[in-house]
Scaffold this active site. Sequence first.
Site, mmCIF file in Angstrom:
data_model
loop_
_atom_site.group_PDB
_atom_site.id
_atom_site.type_symbol
_atom_site.label_atom_id
_atom_site.label_comp_id
_atom_site.label_asym_id
_atom_site.label_seq_id
_atom_site.Cartn_x
_atom_site.Cartn_y
_atom_site.Cartn_z
ATOM 1 N N HIS A 49 40.741 18.399 37.793
ATOM 2 C CA HIS A 49 39.771 17.258 38.094
ATOM 3 C C HIS A 49 39.894 16.295 36.900
ATOM 4 C CE1 HIS A 49 38.039 18.439 42.183
ATOM 5 N NE2 HIS A 49 38.356 19.529 41.559
ATOM 6 N N HIS B 113 49.251 29.421 41.975
ATOM 7 C CA HIS B 113 47.898 29.479 42.907
ATOM 8 C C HIS B 113 47.740 28.378 43.735
ATOM 9 C CE1 HIS B 113 46.827 26.498 40.090
ATOM 10 N NE2 HIS B 113 45.423 26.717 40.552
ATOM 11 N N THR C 185 41.170 14.239 44.271
ATOM 12 C CA THR C 185 42.040 14.826 43.510
ATOM 13 C C THR C 185 42.985 15.872 44.225
ATOM 14 O OG1 THR C 185 40.672 16.594 42.716
ATOM 15 C CG2 THR C 185 40.727 14.590 41.332
ATOM 16 N N GLY D 64 47.142 25.380 43.167
ATOM 17 C CA GLY D 64 46.098 24.179 42.949
ATOM 18 C C GLY D 64 46.933 22.795 43.147
ATOM 19 N N SER E 126 43.378 27.086 36.158
ATOM 20 C CA SER E 126 42.283 26.854 35.215
ATOM 21 C C SER E 126 40.786 27.367 35.783
ATOM 22 C CB SER E 126 41.968 25.544 34.971
ATOM 23 O OG SER E 126 41.420 24.925 36.097
ATOM 24 N N TRP F 75 47.929 29.780 27.500
ATOM 25 C CA TRP F 75 48.084 28.517 28.223
ATOM 26 C C TRP F 75 49.236 27.595 27.597
ATOM 27 C CZ3 TRP F 75 45.431 27.270 32.219
ATOM 28 C CH2 TRP F 75 45.088 25.924 32.714
ATOM 29 N N LEU G 102 51.881 19.527 42.904
ATOM 30 C CA LEU G 102 52.369 18.350 42.834
ATOM 31 C C LEU G 102 53.503 18.354 41.475
ATOM 32 C CD1 LEU G 102 50.070 15.322 43.185
ATOM 33 C CD2 LEU G 102 52.216 15.995 44.582
ATOM 34 N N ASP H 142 35.150 10.954 40.722
ATOM 35 C CA ASP H 142 35.685 11.938 41.672
ATOM 36 C C ASP H 142 34.974 12.136 43.181
ATOM 37 O OD1 ASP H 142 37.147 14.894 40.919
ATOM 38 O OD2 ASP H 142 35.986 14.927 42.705
HETATM 39 C C1 UDX Z 1 41.349 23.491 40.705
HETATM 40 C C2 UDX Z 1 41.178 24.031 42.328
HETATM 41 O O1 UDX Z 1 41.288 25.397 42.167
HETATM 42 C C3 UDX Z 1 42.378 23.326 42.904
HETATM 43 O O2 UDX Z 1 42.622 24.183 44.064
HETATM 44 C C4 UDX Z 1 41.978 21.991 43.106
HETATM 45 O O3 UDX Z 1 42.968 21.458 43.642
HETATM 46 C C5 UDX Z 1 42.094 21.417 41.765
HETATM 47 O O4 UDX Z 1 40.891 22.159 40.774
HETATM 48 P P1 UDX Z 1 43.226 24.483 38.870
HETATM 49 O O5 UDX Z 1 42.840 25.872 38.876
HETATM 50 O O6 UDX Z 1 42.503 23.671 37.623
HETATM 51 O O7 UDX Z 1 42.526 23.625 40.402
HETATM 52 O O8 UDX Z 1 44.842 24.186 39.393
HETATM 53 P P2 UDX Z 1 45.569 22.823 39.518
HETATM 54 O O9 UDX Z 1 44.948 21.737 40.182
HETATM 55 O O10 UDX Z 1 46.762 23.265 39.442
HETATM 56 O O11 UDX Z 1 45.405 22.117 37.699
HETATM 57 C C6 UDX Z 1 45.637 22.926 36.604
HETATM 58 C C7 UDX Z 1 46.095 21.959 35.762
HETATM 59 O O12 UDX Z 1 46.139 22.589 34.386
HETATM 60 C C8 UDX Z 1 47.571 21.325 36.181
HETATM 61 O O13 UDX Z 1 47.472 19.979 35.600
HETATM 62 C C9 UDX Z 1 48.589 22.040 34.802
HETATM 63 O O14 UDX Z 1 49.389 21.382 34.284
HETATM 64 C C10 UDX Z 1 47.433 22.462 33.569
HETATM 65 N N1 UDX Z 1 48.163 23.428 33.125
HETATM 66 C C11 UDX Z 1 48.012 24.878 33.864
HETATM 67 C C12 UDX Z 1 48.354 23.509 31.822
HETATM 68 O O15 UDX Z 1 48.136 22.506 31.113
HETATM 69 N N2 UDX Z 1 48.657 24.833 31.204
HETATM 70 C C13 UDX Z 1 48.784 25.992 31.895
HETATM 71 O O16 UDX Z 1 48.955 26.931 31.059
HETATM 72 C C14 UDX Z 1 48.404 25.833 33.117
#
Ligand code: UDX
Length: 466
Positions: free
Chosen positions: A27, A364, A147, A366, A288, A346, A371, A125
Amino acid sequence: METGLRSTQTRETRRRIILFPLPFQGHINPMLQLANILHTQGFKITIIHTEYNAPTHSNYPHFTFSSISDRFHEIEHQLPTIPSPDPGHFLNYLNRSCVDPFTDCLTGLLAESNNKGSIACLITDAGFYFTQAVADTLKLPRMVLRTGSLSCTTAYGVLPIFSKSKNSCFNLTTEDLDYEATVPEFPLLKVKDVMKMTINPKSYGYFLTNMLKEMKSSSGIIWNTFKELEEPSLKTICQEFPCPSFTIGPLNKYFSSSSSSLIEQDKTILSWLDTQAPKSVIYVSFGSAAQITKSEFQEVAHGLMNIGLPFLWVVRPRVVRGSEWLESLPERFQKEVGDRGHIVKWCPQQDVLAHPATGCFWTHNGWNSTLESICEGVPMVCSPCFTDQPINARYVSDVWKIGVLLEDGFERKGIQMALRRVMMDKEGEEMRERIRCLKEKVNLSLKKGGSSHQSLKRLVDYISLL
Ligand code: UDX
C-alpha cells in the site's frame, strides 16, 4: 517517465495535497508513487504516516511528513502467531487506533495553512475508511487511492461470504462445502478461492463493507490500473459508485518502488542475472505479507530443485511460519542447486522483472506484483495466499490467460508441471505473447492521448477545482 502533462500552477499558487497510506509495503509503494506523480503536476505534498512501517523521509526531500502514533505495537506480536491470516483484525484495529491522532494531526495541518483553500484535498488509502467522517467534520474533500484491482473491488461487493447472503453456499459447514464448485454470485471464482481470502469472514467482511461504503461517499477514486485491462469492471464501478473514478496506472511505470522499500533490496543479484541466458530464469517471490508453512516451503524448494532451470528466490525473513530464514531448507538443496539458483532476502523486483534473463514470475499475485509483471511482459505461475490474491490469480489464469494457477497449492509435482508449462511448453509461448500485447497496451495508455494519460489530466483538473 515523461507524462506530457505540465503544471498550470505557479510557485505562489501551488496547493497542497495531504496523503495517508496504510502502513504495509503493498500500500505504501503505490501511495508514494502517486505522491510523486502529483508533485510533478505542481502540488505540494504532505504525507501523514503511522509510526509503524514509516517511510524513509530522506528519500523524499521534496515532501513534508507528519508522523502519528498508531499503537500497532500493542498487537504487532500477533502477526506471526496467527496460524492463518486474519487481515480484517489488523485493518479494523488501525481504523480505530488512528482516529484520535489522525484527527489531531489533520486539524493541526489545517490550522497551520495560512490561507483558506491552500489545502486542495486529502487522499487516503481506501482501507482507511474512518477518515471519511474526519474529513467531513473538517470540511476537507477526501479522495481515495484503491491499491487493489477494479475487478477485485467489484467481486468484494457481491461475494456472499462477506455480504451475509442467506442462501449462500458459504452457510454450510466447512466439511459440507464443495471446494471446486463455482460461486454463483461471481462465477469466475471457485469456493476454494473465496475460502482462501481469510479465516475470519466476519472481521474481513466488516472491513470491506466499511471500505466500500466510504469509497462511495468519497469525492473520487484513484485506481492503480489501466482502462484497457479492466474495462468491464470499470463500467460496473462507474454504474455503482456515484463519485468519479480515475484509472491512471500502472503507477510503477512513473516511479519505481525502490525508494519506498521497507526492506533493503539486494542489488548484487542483477549482475548474476546478467550472466544468464534470455528468458531462462524463474523469479520467485510471495510478497511482503504472506506466510507459508514449513512443509509448503519445502515443497517450493523441491519444485525448484526438480525443474532444473535457473532461479532467483526471494525468501523474506520470517516468511516461513516459525522460522527465522532458511532453517527448513532440505539438506541437499544447496549442493544440488549450486550456482543455478540464488536466494535473497529482498530484491529490486521491478529491475528483476525488467531484466532480459527473467522468463517467468512465480508469484502470490499481490496487485503490485501482478501489475509489475504485466508491465514487463513476464508470464506468471500463481500461488495466491490471501485477501485479493486469489481473485487476481483467477484473472491472470482464466481471463487474461497470462499465467498458470497452482490449483492444489504448494505440491512439488504440480509446481514442476506448472513451471514447465510456462517456461517450456507452446502454451507458455502463447501466454508470453498475450502478456507482451498487454505490455504494449500499458505503454500506449501512458503516452499522450492514452487512457491513463487522459485520466491523470482529468484528475489534476478535478483536484484543482476542489
Ligand atoms: C499486499 C496484499 O497481500 C496484496 O494482496 C494487496 O494487493 C497489496 O498488499 P504484498 O504482499 O505487499 O501485498 O504484495 P504486492 O502488492 O505485490 O506488493 C509487493 C511490493 O513489494 C511490490 O511493489 C514489489 O515490487 C515489492 N518487492 C517485492 C520488492 O521491492 N522486493 C521484493 O523482493 C519483493
